[in-house]
Design a protein around this motif. Structure first.
Motif, PDB file in Angstrom:
ATOM      1  N   SER A  77     -48.629   7.442 -54.286  1.00 37.67           N
ATOM      2  CA  SER A  77     -48.396   8.413 -53.222  1.00 37.67           C
ATOM      3  C   SER A  77     -48.613   7.772 -51.860  1.00 37.67           C
ATOM      4  N   ASN A  78     -49.504   6.763 -51.827  1.00 33.98           N
ATOM      5  CA  ASN A  78     -49.736   6.035 -50.572  1.00 33.98           C
ATOM      6  C   ASN A  78     -48.453   5.393 -50.067  1.00 33.98           C
ATOM      7  N   ASP A  79     -47.659   4.821 -50.998  1.00 36.84           N
ATOM      8  CA  ASP A  79     -46.397   4.185 -50.618  1.00 36.84           C
ATOM      9  C   ASP A  79     -45.494   5.176 -49.890  1.00 36.84           C
ATOM     10  N   SER A  80     -45.355   6.376 -50.458  1.00 36.97           N
ATOM     11  CA  SER A  80     -44.481   7.384 -49.862  1.00 36.97           C
ATOM     12  C   SER A  80     -44.995   7.824 -48.504  1.00 36.97           C
ATOM     13  N   ILE A  81     -46.312   7.943 -48.382  1.00 35.02           N
ATOM     14  CA  ILE A  81     -46.907   8.334 -47.107  1.00 35.02           C
ATOM     15  C   ILE A  81     -46.623   7.276 -46.047  1.00 35.02           C
ATOM     16  N   VAL A  82     -46.762   6.004 -46.435  1.00 32.49           N
ATOM     17  CA  VAL A  82     -46.538   4.915 -45.485  1.00 32.49           C
ATOM     18  C   VAL A  82     -45.067   4.832 -45.109  1.00 32.49           C
ATOM     19  N   VAL A  83     -44.172   5.000 -46.082  1.00 27.97           N
ATOM     20  CA  VAL A  83     -42.735   4.994 -45.787  1.00 27.97           C
ATOM     21  C   VAL A  83     -42.412   6.086 -44.770  1.00 27.97           C
ATOM     22  N   ALA A  84     -42.944   7.287 -45.004  1.00 27.52           N
ATOM     23  CA  ALA A  84     -42.689   8.403 -44.087  1.00 27.52           C
ATOM     24  C   ALA A  84     -43.230   8.092 -42.686  1.00 27.52           C
ATOM     25  N   ARG A 106     -39.720  -0.911 -32.318  1.00 28.71           N
ATOM     26  CA  ARG A 106     -38.478  -1.248 -31.616  1.00 28.71           C
ATOM     27  C   ARG A 106     -37.686  -2.308 -32.360  1.00 28.71           C
ATOM     28  N   PRO A 107     -36.356  -2.261 -32.244  1.00 35.53           N
ATOM     29  CA  PRO A 107     -35.492  -3.218 -32.940  1.00 35.53           C
ATOM     30  C   PRO A 107     -35.849  -4.663 -32.623  1.00 35.53           C
ATOM     31  N   GLY A 108     -35.921  -5.475 -33.675  1.00 33.20           N
ATOM     32  CA  GLY A 108     -36.151  -6.905 -33.515  1.00 33.20           C
ATOM     33  C   GLY A 108     -37.603  -7.318 -33.441  1.00 33.20           C
ATOM     34  N   LEU A 109     -38.505  -6.360 -33.263  1.00 31.54           N
ATOM     35  CA  LEU A 109     -39.916  -6.703 -33.130  1.00 31.54           C
ATOM     36  C   LEU A 109     -40.603  -6.756 -34.495  1.00 31.54           C
ATOM     37  N   PRO A 110     -41.658  -7.580 -34.599  1.00 31.49           N
ATOM     38  CA  PRO A 110     -42.367  -7.684 -35.882  1.00 31.49           C
ATOM     39  C   PRO A 110     -43.200  -6.439 -36.166  1.00 31.49           C
ATOM     40  N   VAL A 111     -43.416  -6.185 -37.436  1.00 30.74           N
ATOM     41  CA  VAL A 111     -44.300  -5.096 -37.862  1.00 30.74           C
ATOM     42  C   VAL A 111     -45.594  -5.727 -38.345  1.00 30.74           C
ATOM     43  N   ASN A 112     -46.690  -5.397 -37.696  1.00 27.69           N
ATOM     44  CA  ASN A 112     -47.987  -5.952 -38.062  1.00 27.69           C
ATOM     45  C   ASN A 112     -48.583  -5.124 -39.191  1.00 27.69           C
ATOM     46  N   ILE A 113     -48.606  -5.712 -40.378  1.00 31.70           N
ATOM     47  CA  ILE A 113     -49.068  -4.988 -41.566  1.00 31.70           C
ATOM     48  C   ILE A 113     -50.515  -4.543 -41.416  1.00 31.70           C
ATOM     49  N   ALA A 114     -51.370  -5.432 -40.907  1.00 32.39           N
ATOM     50  CA  ALA A 114     -52.795  -5.114 -40.765  1.00 32.39           C
ATOM     51  C   ALA A 114     -53.002  -3.956 -39.794  1.00 32.39           C
ATOM     52  N   ASP A 115     -52.235  -3.935 -38.701  1.00 32.89           N
ATOM     53  CA  ASP A 115     -52.380  -2.857 -37.723  1.00 32.89           C
ATOM     54  C   ASP A 115     -51.979  -1.508 -38.315  1.00 32.89           C
ATOM     55  N   VAL A 116     -50.868  -1.498 -39.052  1.00 36.30           N
ATOM     56  CA  VAL A 116     -50.427  -0.249 -39.682  1.00 36.30           C
ATOM     57  C   VAL A 116     -51.458   0.232 -40.693  1.00 36.30           C
ATOM     58  N   ALA A 117     -51.982  -0.711 -41.481  1.00 38.39           N
ATOM     59  CA  ALA A 117     -53.000  -0.358 -42.478  1.00 38.39           C
ATOM     60  C   ALA A 117     -54.242   0.221 -41.806  1.00 38.39           C
ATOM     61  N   ASP A 118     -54.669  -0.389 -40.714  1.00 36.06           N
ATOM     62  CA  ASP A 118     -55.842   0.109 -39.974  1.00 36.06           C
ATOM     63  C   ASP A 118     -55.580   1.509 -39.424  1.00 36.06           C
ATOM     64  N   ASP A 119     -54.388   1.711 -38.872  1.00 37.94           N
ATOM     65  CA  ASP A 119     -54.038   3.017 -38.312  1.00 37.94           C
ATOM     66  C   ASP A 119     -54.118   4.123 -39.365  1.00 37.94           C
ATOM     67  N   LEU A 120     -53.686   3.772 -40.585  1.00 38.49           N
ATOM     68  CA  LEU A 120     -53.627   4.772 -41.652  1.00 38.49           C
ATOM     69  C   LEU A 120     -54.896   4.804 -42.505  1.00 38.49           C
ATOM     70  N   SER A 145     -55.388   0.080 -47.389  1.00 38.33           N
ATOM     71  CA  SER A 145     -55.277  -1.364 -47.551  1.00 38.33           C
ATOM     72  C   SER A 145     -53.889  -1.828 -47.148  1.00 38.33           C
ATOM     73  N   THR A 146     -53.698  -3.120 -47.068  1.00 36.60           N
ATOM     74  CA  THR A 146     -52.400  -3.655 -46.657  1.00 36.60           C
ATOM     75  C   THR A 146     -51.351  -3.595 -47.768  1.00 36.60           C
ATOM     76  N   ALA A 147     -51.797  -3.501 -49.036  1.00 39.71           N
ATOM     77  CA  ALA A 147     -50.841  -3.528 -50.158  1.00 39.71           C
ATOM     78  C   ALA A 147     -49.799  -2.419 -50.076  1.00 39.71           C
ATOM     79  N   PRO A 148     -50.195  -1.141 -49.886  1.00 41.06           N
ATOM     80  CA  PRO A 148     -49.158  -0.095 -49.804  1.00 41.06           C
ATOM     81  C   PRO A 148     -48.261  -0.235 -48.578  1.00 41.06           C
ATOM     82  N   VAL A 149     -48.783  -0.821 -47.503  1.00 41.89           N
ATOM     83  CA  VAL A 149     -47.960  -1.044 -46.317  1.00 41.89           C
ATOM     84  C   VAL A 149     -46.888  -2.071 -46.628  1.00 41.89           C
ATOM     85  N   ARG A 150     -47.292  -3.146 -47.300  1.00 40.15           N
ATOM     86  CA  ARG A 150     -46.327  -4.179 -47.684  1.00 40.15           C
ATOM     87  C   ARG A 150     -45.266  -3.603 -48.627  1.00 40.15           C
ATOM     88  N   ASP A 151     -45.704  -2.790 -49.597  1.00 39.05           N
ATOM     89  CA  ASP A 151     -44.766  -2.170 -50.541  1.00 39.05           C
ATOM     90  C   ASP A 151     -43.784  -1.250 -49.804  1.00 39.05           C
TER      91      ASP A 151
END
Length: 201
Positions: free
Chosen positions: A4-11, A23-37, A40-46
């Motif tokens: 369910s974490n995967d679906s939450i992160v996708v949304a 924004r288009p072309g910019l990197p997505v920082n996995i650790a930052d997204v994981a911290d925000d939510l 862990s970083t695994a569901p963000v990567r998935d």
């Protein structure tokens, strides 16, 4: 099996795309997204892998994940494909699956009909066959940045949500000709916007 974490992160990532936080072309920082939510970083990567399959995210070997960019000339072609799919779906549609006429009456505001940032995708899933809907949603997803820019240019809240709600109300009344005209107007307006962007860009 996807958690369910995967679906939450996708949304959440899709929300950030459509609101312009990513924004288009910019990197997505996995650790930052994981911290925000707070996960862990695994569901963000998935989740990023799932979005890369849909063309929203690019995975670059050795460098990570980047927000996908669809050039305006390609977006113009994709808009044409999406317009044709929606037009054909409207021609063949009856009352959209799961949609009652009372659900789209003038007494019900659009926000109660289709909520969130996926109104267009939900409409496609209602009026198209499952196979065609999957193709149409994929095309619509690749147009995410154009859709966001058009919304920003409109200068008012949720123009796409109101458009979708209007189309669904017309279909609920079996008024396919007016629904098609509305789609045609939106398509021509979007193409005009893209043309200006290409000329000025």
């Amino acid at each position: 099996m996807r958690s369910s974490n995967d679906s939450i992160v996708v949304a959440e990532l899709r929300r950030r795309l459509f609101t312009g936080d990513l924004r288009p072309g910019l990197p997505v920082n996995i650790a930052d997204v994981a911290d925000d939510l707070g996960i862990s970083t695994a569901p963000v990567r998935d989740a990023l892998m799932r979005l890369s399959e849909r063309g929203l995210i690019n995975r670059v070997e050795g460098r990570g994940f980047f927000v996908a960019v669809t050039p305006d000339h390609e977006a113009s072609e994709l808009l044409g494909i999406l317009h044709n799919i929606i037009t054909l779906a409207i021609e063949k549609s009856r009352l959209p699956n799961g949609l009652d006429r009372d659900e789209v009456s003038p007494d019900n505001p659009p926000s109660l009909i289709l909520t969130g940032h996926d109104q267009l995708n939900e409409m496609l899933e209602r009026i198209c066959s499952p196979t065609v809907a999957a193709i149409a949603v994929s095309v619509a997803d690749r147009l995410w940045d154009v859709r966001r820019r058009i919304a920003d240019h409109a200068g008012r809240a949720c123009p796409e949500a109101r458009l979708v709600a209007a189309i669904m109300r017309l279909l609920a009344r079996s008024d396919r000709p007016r629904a098609k005209r509305l789609v045609d107007i939106a398509y021509k307006s979007s193409q005009k916007f893209l043309l200006k962007q290409m000329v000025n860009g």
